[in-house]
Design a protein around this motif. Sequence first.
Motif, mmCIF file in Angstrom:
data_model
loop_
_atom_site.group_PDB
_atom_site.id
_atom_site.type_symbol
_atom_site.label_atom_id
_atom_site.label_comp_id
_atom_site.label_asym_id
_atom_site.label_seq_id
_atom_site.Cartn_x
_atom_site.Cartn_y
_atom_site.Cartn_z
ATOM 1 N N VAL A 266 5.127 -3.373 -2.004
ATOM 2 C CA VAL A 266 5.457 -2.455 -3.096
ATOM 3 C C VAL A 266 4.231 -2.233 -3.980
ATOM 4 O O VAL A 266 3.926 -1.088 -4.376
ATOM 5 C CB VAL A 266 6.640 -2.993 -3.916
ATOM 6 C CG1 VAL A 266 6.893 -2.114 -5.134
ATOM 7 C CG2 VAL A 266 7.890 -3.077 -3.054
ATOM 8 N N CYS A 267 3.510 -3.309 -4.294
ATOM 9 C CA CYS A 267 2.322 -3.167 -5.137
ATOM 10 C C CYS A 267 1.275 -2.282 -4.465
ATOM 11 O O CYS A 267 0.643 -1.433 -5.127
ATOM 12 C CB CYS A 267 1.738 -4.540 -5.449
ATOM 13 S SG CYS A 267 2.734 -5.535 -6.586
ATOM 14 N N GLU A 268 1.092 -2.441 -3.175
ATOM 15 C CA GLU A 268 0.113 -1.624 -2.455
ATOM 16 C C GLU A 268 0.510 -0.153 -2.459
ATOM 17 O O GLU A 268 -0.341 0.735 -2.539
ATOM 18 C CB GLU A 268 -0.024 -2.136 -1.021
ATOM 19 C CG GLU A 268 -0.773 -3.457 -0.920
ATOM 20 C CD GLU A 268 -0.821 -3.998 0.496
ATOM 21 O OE1 GLU A 268 -0.157 -3.412 1.389
ATOM 22 O OE2 GLU A 268 -1.527 -5.003 0.720
ATOM 23 N N ARG A 269 1.792 0.099 -2.412
ATOM 24 C CA ARG A 269 2.284 1.472 -2.423
ATOM 25 C C ARG A 269 1.873 2.188 -3.703
ATOM 26 O O ARG A 269 1.634 3.403 -3.710
ATOM 27 C CB ARG A 269 3.812 1.468 -2.281
ATOM 28 C CG ARG A 269 4.421 2.806 -1.890
ATOM 29 C CD ARG A 269 5.940 2.718 -1.911
ATOM 30 N NE ARG A 269 6.450 1.519 -1.259
ATOM 31 C CZ ARG A 269 7.658 1.012 -1.464
ATOM 32 N NH1 ARG A 269 8.491 1.609 -2.331
ATOM 33 N NH2 ARG A 269 8.053 -0.068 -0.844
ATOM 34 N N PHE A 270 1.782 1.437 -4.811
ATOM 35 C CA PHE A 270 1.419 2.032 -6.095
ATOM 36 C C PHE A 270 -0.014 1.700 -6.509
ATOM 37 O O PHE A 270 -0.400 1.936 -7.660
ATOM 38 C CB PHE A 270 2.402 1.566 -7.166
ATOM 39 C CG PHE A 270 3.800 2.088 -6.980
ATOM 40 C CD1 PHE A 270 4.147 3.340 -7.454
ATOM 41 C CD2 PHE A 270 4.754 1.357 -6.285
ATOM 42 C CE1 PHE A 270 5.431 3.846 -7.274
ATOM 43 C CE2 PHE A 270 6.039 1.842 -6.095
ATOM 44 C CZ PHE A 270 6.386 3.094 -6.581
ATOM 45 N N ASN A 271 -0.775 1.132 -5.570
ATOM 46 C CA ASN A 271 -2.179 0.800 -5.822
ATOM 47 C C ASN A 271 -2.345 -0.132 -7.030
ATOM 48 O O ASN A 271 -3.226 0.056 -7.874
ATOM 49 C CB ASN A 271 -3.004 2.069 -6.022
ATOM 50 C CG ASN A 271 -4.498 1.832 -5.859
ATOM 51 O OD1 ASN A 271 -4.919 0.951 -5.099
ATOM 52 N ND2 ASN A 271 -5.310 2.591 -6.568
ATOM 53 N N VAL A 272 -1.479 -1.134 -7.106
ATOM 54 C CA VAL A 272 -1.505 -2.116 -8.194
ATOM 55 C C VAL A 272 -1.806 -3.490 -7.604
ATOM 56 O O VAL A 272 -1.153 -3.899 -6.633
ATOM 57 C CB VAL A 272 -0.152 -2.153 -8.941
ATOM 58 C CG1 VAL A 272 -0.085 -3.334 -9.901
ATOM 59 C CG2 VAL A 272 0.060 -0.861 -9.696
ATOM 60 N N PRO A 273 -2.767 -4.238 -8.147
ATOM 61 C CA PRO A 273 -2.991 -5.597 -7.658
ATOM 62 C C PRO A 273 -1.756 -6.469 -7.893
ATOM 63 O O PRO A 273 -1.192 -6.462 -8.991
ATOM 64 C CB PRO A 273 -4.177 -6.094 -8.494
ATOM 65 C CG PRO A 273 -4.815 -4.857 -9.055
ATOM 66 C CD PRO A 273 -3.712 -3.860 -9.226
ATOM 67 N N LEU A 274 -1.351 -7.195 -6.863
ATOM 68 C CA LEU A 274 -0.185 -8.066 -7.004
ATOM 69 C C LEU A 274 -0.329 -9.025 -8.180
ATOM 70 O O LEU A 274 0.627 -9.205 -8.948
ATOM 71 C CB LEU A 274 0.050 -8.839 -5.700
ATOM 72 C CG LEU A 274 1.100 -9.953 -5.727
ATOM 73 C CD1 LEU A 274 2.453 -9.449 -6.189
ATOM 74 C CD2 LEU A 274 1.210 -10.606 -4.341
ATOM 75 N N PRO A 275 -1.486 -9.674 -8.393
ATOM 76 C CA PRO A 275 -1.591 -10.583 -9.541
ATOM 77 C C PRO A 275 -1.367 -9.903 -10.883
ATOM 78 O O PRO A 275 -0.867 -10.531 -11.825
ATOM 79 C CB PRO A 275 -3.022 -11.128 -9.432
ATOM 80 C CG PRO A 275 -3.389 -10.961 -7.993
ATOM 81 C CD PRO A 275 -2.713 -9.694 -7.565
ATOM 82 N N ALA A 276 -1.723 -8.618 -10.993
ATOM 83 C CA ALA A 276 -1.489 -7.905 -12.248
ATOM 84 C C ALA A 276 -0.001 -7.755 -12.509
ATOM 85 O O ALA A 276 0.478 -7.989 -13.632
ATOM 86 C CB ALA A 276 -2.162 -6.530 -12.204
#
Length: 338
Positions: A266-276
């Motif tokens: 899901v995070c990759e889909r929105f280009n967001v780092p998982l740790p963030a």
Amino acid sequence: MFQKRRIGRTDLEVTTLGLGGASLAGIFRKVPDEDARATVQHALDRGITYFDTAPQYGYGRSEHLMGDALRFKREGTVLSTKVGRRLKPVASEAVREYPHNWADPLPFEQVYDYSYDGVMRSFEDSLQRLGLASVDILYVHDIGVMTHGAVVNRGYWQQLVDGGYRALTELKASGKVKAIGLGVNEWEVLMDAFALGDWDVFLLAGRYTLLEQTALSPFMTTCLERGASVVVGGPFNSGILVGGSTWNYAKAPEEIMARVRRIEAVCERFNVPLPAAALQFPLTHPAVCNVLPGPRTPAELDGILDWWNAPIPDELWTALAREGIVAKGTPLPNGGVA
């Protein structure tokens, strides 16, 4: 600058991001003392004012290092340490009674003691290791089945009931500490604590994170009812949410790894780092006053600050809820509820 939130019904306020002192003491791998002190100073420079440590962390090492860094900079800061373990000297690593994950501990061994005298002695010993005249928050450390097992823990819990809790309330009433609580890895024991008496704040590690929200109810709801705050320790679940394979301080089982992969997708889909996403998620709950990661170096802290400030679209949180990755009823950073 960071927002501040109040600890329970006390006058204490903490920055919403804090600095945990376990990693500084060298859990799993050694941290040079100069790096540890520099990390605390860097946190101060960046506006972080809440710091947590404990006798167990490096068997005294964390308290020494934290005290060195904060000794002449206590104004405006909030410092917590813990009771429940006293330290005794050991002649060598070979004679230790307990296995540990400290890369370079000081030559001391832990002695579990939750009694009245044990709490008072631990508090005084911590002040000496810190080289400080006071701390602000005192937590009962690792009292619970996860640490002691069910049978042994009953005896330690009785120590807390018979005198340890009274020691904590006396220290608070005298003004020697400003808030009391428990610092544990399991929320169930905190429900028992509510039955014992009143508390200001709980440091709960790993049980209210992007990976798991097992503490949501009844624990977090009870905190709101009783006016107690929650510090979220271990927001990365021992490292698995920052690309590691460790969960609950051990190798993660496959079902946990699979859950992390779902979150990561899901995070990759929105280009967001998982740790963030992991770092920003817990603070939305109204009981949470602070998120407490444990960087080892100033550079690691800078990485955490980048994640803390990373923009996250509202749609990411909606997607996590829609796909059932976060528990139903969980408050979301976009203002919604799962």
